[in-house]
Design an enzyme around this catalytic site. Structure first.
Site, PDB file in Angstrom:
ATOM      1  CG  HIS A 137      -9.046  -4.206  45.877  1.00 37.90           C
ATOM      2  ND1 HIS A 137      -8.959  -3.638  47.125  1.00 37.90           N
ATOM      3  CD2 HIS A 137     -10.224  -3.781  45.355  1.00 37.90           C
ATOM      4  CE1 HIS A 137     -10.039  -2.908  47.348  1.00 37.90           C
ATOM      5  NE2 HIS A 137     -10.824  -2.976  46.288  1.00 37.90           N
ATOM      6  CD  GLN A 176     -14.504  -8.584  42.355  1.00 42.44           C
ATOM      7  OE1 GLN A 176     -15.525  -8.987  41.790  1.00 42.44           O
ATOM      8  NE2 GLN A 176     -14.460  -7.414  42.971  1.00 42.44           N
ATOM      9  CB  CYS A 224      -9.648  -0.144  45.227  1.00 45.30           C
ATOM     10  SG  CYS A 224     -10.903   0.789  46.061  1.00 45.30           S
TER      11      CYS A 224
HETATM   12  C1  LIG Z   1     -10.184  -8.300  44.468  1.00 43.40           C
HETATM   13  C2  LIG Z   1     -10.691  -7.528  45.652  1.00 43.40           C
HETATM   14  N1  LIG Z   1     -10.084  -7.682  46.838  1.00 43.40           N
HETATM   15  C3  LIG Z   1     -10.495  -7.052  47.938  1.00 43.40           C
HETATM   16  C4  LIG Z   1     -11.575  -6.196  47.892  1.00 43.40           C
HETATM   17  C5  LIG Z   1     -11.997  -5.518  49.153  1.00 43.40           C
HETATM   18  O1  LIG Z   1     -13.251  -5.984  49.544  1.00 43.40           O
HETATM   19  P1  LIG Z   1     -13.974  -5.304  50.779  1.00 43.40           P
HETATM   20  O2  LIG Z   1     -14.169  -3.871  50.385  1.00 43.40           O
HETATM   21  O3  LIG Z   1     -15.266  -6.039  50.910  1.00 43.40           O
HETATM   22  O4  LIG Z   1     -13.084  -5.442  51.944  1.00 43.40           O
HETATM   23  C6  LIG Z   1     -12.235  -5.996  46.687  1.00 43.40           C
HETATM   24  C7  LIG Z   1     -13.366  -5.064  46.589  1.00 43.40           C
HETATM   25  O5  LIG Z   1     -13.719  -4.588  45.533  1.00 43.40           O
HETATM   26  C8  LIG Z   1     -11.788  -6.683  45.546  1.00 43.40           C
HETATM   27  O6  LIG Z   1     -12.389  -6.544  44.361  1.00 43.40           O
END
Ligand SMILES: Cc1ncc(COP(=O)(O)O)c(C=O)c1O
Length: 405
Positions: free
Chosen positions: A119, A199, A362
């Protein structure tokens, strides 16, 4: 997990006159009544700032807040509450690793390894660090089965590798990475390992001590908890290699006009008033998840994934981006239909009351590797049922009919 839907008032909502079918859980999850009540109860009966005043309300709020730190530690198998830092989300937790640890330990010429499944939250901070330090970012490629190429990973590792940052489960393909094994390989060359477990925690049992990673981060909102609460787990002893990443009140021990000394332990990273109410509410969320049982949640996710994959595979027009073996995959199903933009798919699903995510998720570089301009994604959690997937199939049929495919 029978009748669990009644715990979630939002599921009573109608969207376009249809029952809401919420299949966007990888973005954020819905909240059970018990969590909504915990938030209201805190503001109704216990609201006060923490760690500051000595009056009853403040002491109660401080006690509740610190109890949640202990609960989180237990939930992810951390040795103690002192391994747990509260942040505002996974993104901030990863940025804390960058600013508090990596900034002090990564030098010019060093290498950081991430994977092609990351991500943006676990990519952009490392791009910035590499630019600033003149270090190198290496990316583990994918196999044709949407899993990581472990041979390529092993070849990349060397004494130059100082940090490996890996997602435990992709938010796009659902791929569950063999992180425990990958940590062993990284430690063998002396690298630290940071796991992005956004996740995974809340979807299956995760034990940070057993994984033996150095850092592990996740967000409360992706596991039935409130928004505004992230967690960073730090391995025993490692905190001594870190420094605070934001400065101000709460995190100080003593302040003079020209200098200050800082608290030790997780509190040095929690400057200013933290998200007290939501952290305390997260405690109620963990109780709820524990009652259901993480193994049951994992089995439920897998059952729904198996069912959805079977149904969506009936349609040759649908391309699925998911490992062949269900055991390598969490409750996420990404797909595309040639000639149809993923936003059009999501719009038509929404007409049927089905909330799904569409676009890059993302993970723009991953989309390039998959050679798509985005995907549509179903993602499951405890309140979803096979009936929800049947409704999603109705949406799919409508897409194919609308676009005459
Ligand atoms: C694998 C992964 N990492 C990080 C994030 C970021 O999470 P947050 O938006 O709660 O900081 C997400 C959000 O979808 C994610 O799916």
């Amino acid at each position: 997990m029978k009748n669990i839907q009644k715990d979630f008032p939002i599921l009573q909502r109608k969207i376009n006159g249809k029952r809401l079918v919420y299949l966007d859980n990888a973005s954020t999850t819905q909240k059970p009544k018990i969590v909504l009540k915990a938030l209201q109860d805190f503001y109704t009966t216990s609201n006060a700032n923490i760690h500051r005043s000595i009056h009853t309300l403040s002491e109660e709020a401080t006690g509740q807040f610190e109890d949640v730190r202990k609960k989180v530690a237990k939930f992810i198998g951390a040795p103690s509450a002192e391994n747990i830092i509260f942040t505002k989300n996974t993104t901030e937790a990863i940025n804390c690793i960058r600013l508090s640890w990596a900034d002090q330990h990564i030098k010019a010429g060093d290498e950081i390894i991430i994977s092609a499944l990351e991500h943006h939250a676990n990519l952009v901070p490392w791009q910035e660090l590499c630019k600033a330090k003149k270090s190198f970012l290496k990316i583990i490629p994918l196999t044709h089965d949407f899993t990581l190429d472990l041979q390529a990973y092993q070849k990349m590792l060397s004494p130059k590798t100082k940090l490996v940052c890996l997602t435990s489960q992709s938010n796009v393909t659902g791929t569950i990475n063999p992180i425990k094994q990958m940590v062993v390989f990284a430690h063998a060359v002396g690298a630290r390992v940071a796991i992005d477990a956004a996740q995974s925690v809340g979807h299956r049992p995760m034990n940070a001590k057993d994984i033996d990673c150095d850092f592990l981060s996740f967000s409360a909102h992706k596991m039935l908890g409130p928004t505004g609460v992230g967690i960073l787990y730090i391995k025993d002893g490692l905190i001594n290699e870190m420094k605070p990443f934001i400065y101000g009140g709460e995190m100080v021990e003593s302040v003079q006009e020209q200098s200050a000394s800082y608290r030790t332990g997780p509190w040095q990273f929690e400057a200013g008033t933290p998200n007290i109410a939501d952290v305390i509410t997260f405690g109620a969320t963990l109780d709820y998840l524990n009652k259901i049982g993480l193994k049951n949640i994992q089995a439920h996710d897998q059952e729904l994934l198996f069912y959805a994959k079977k149904i969506f595979s009936h349609y040759p027009q649908v391309k699925i981006y998911s490992p062949a073996h269900i055991k390598n995959c969490g409750g996420v199903l990404s797909f595309s239909i040639e000639g149809v933009h993923p936003h059009d798919i999501a719009t038509i699903f929404n007409e049927e009351g089905v909330a799904i995510r569409s676009g890059f998720h993302c993970a723009e570089p991953l989309m390039k590797r998959l050679d798509v301009n985005g995907t549509a994604r179903l993602s499951f959690y405890i309140y979803n049922t096979k009936k929800d997937i049947d409704v999603a199939e109705k949406g799919l049929k409508k897409v194919l009919k609308t676009f005459k495919i």
